[in-house]
Design a protein around this motif. Sequence first.
Motif, mmCIF file in Angstrom:
data_model
loop_
_atom_site.group_PDB
_atom_site.id
_atom_site.type_symbol
_atom_site.label_atom_id
_atom_site.label_comp_id
_atom_site.label_asym_id
_atom_site.label_seq_id
_atom_site.Cartn_x
_atom_site.Cartn_y
_atom_site.Cartn_z
ATOM 1 N N SER A 1 -7.511 -1.032 -1.451
ATOM 2 C CA SER A 1 -6.969 -0.463 -2.677
ATOM 3 C C SER A 1 -7.644 0.861 -3.002
ATOM 4 O O SER A 1 -6.995 1.809 -3.439
ATOM 5 N N VAL B 1 -2.265 -4.516 -4.664
ATOM 6 C CA VAL B 1 -2.831 -4.093 -3.381
ATOM 7 C C VAL B 1 -4.202 -4.736 -3.193
ATOM 8 O O VAL B 1 -4.512 -5.256 -2.122
ATOM 9 N N GLN B 2 -5.020 -4.716 -4.249
ATOM 10 C CA GLN B 2 -6.349 -5.328 -4.139
ATOM 11 C C GLN B 2 -6.233 -6.814 -3.843
ATOM 12 O O GLN B 2 -6.959 -7.345 -3.013
ATOM 13 N N ARG C 1 -1.764 -1.254 -7.995
ATOM 14 C CA ARG C 1 -3.105 -1.206 -7.397
ATOM 15 C C ARG C 1 -3.765 -2.577 -7.438
ATOM 16 O O ARG C 1 -4.397 -3.003 -6.481
ATOM 17 N N TYR D 1 2.292 1.875 -3.395
ATOM 18 C CA TYR D 1 1.282 2.445 -4.279
ATOM 19 C C TYR D 1 1.142 3.953 -4.043
ATOM 20 O O TYR D 1 1.187 4.750 -4.975
ATOM 21 N N ILE E 1 0.839 -1.199 0.000
ATOM 22 C CA ILE E 1 0.000 0.000 0.000
ATOM 23 C C ILE E 1 0.874 1.248 0.000
ATOM 24 O O ILE E 1 0.609 2.201 -0.740
#
Length: 158
Positions: free
Chosen positions: A56, A47-48, A44, A5, A2
């Motif tokens: 995300s 992250v998801q 992303r 990102y 995270i």
Amino acid sequence: MIALYVVCVAGANWLAEHFGAVGVGLGLQAAAAVYVAGPVLVVRDWVQRLAGLRASLLAVAVGTVLSYVVAGPAIATASAVSFVVSEVLDAVVYSVLVPRQGVVVAVLCSGIVGVAADSVLFPAIAFASLTLTPGHLLGKAYGVVVGTILTALARRRP
């Protein structure tokens, strides 16, 4: 992941604000953010996958807010609109495709959708022109392709 990102989103805006247009190949130019904006779509997705859709989308919001700290209002606003639209589209496509086609196809397809949206919206809002759109499409595609390859390699590891 995270934090990576969020740093990438803010870093892309810092690059756009401080370095302007750069060459991306084939005689095309794009905002300097292009080399971070393509990979950020793949990050992303990661992250998801690792932290969930809510995390995300929260990361998208935090990255957008930080953009206003590192870039002027024109770049930050263009980024906010284009990132939110492209990242939400990316999330939707990824979420639909991952159970049907697998992670690698989902990363590639969602990245392409995100690149298309971001490449039209960002230059239109930031510079009131679509002149840089072809360069944005090409430059961001590099990041999505590399990210997809890295995703495929990571999936193969025992």
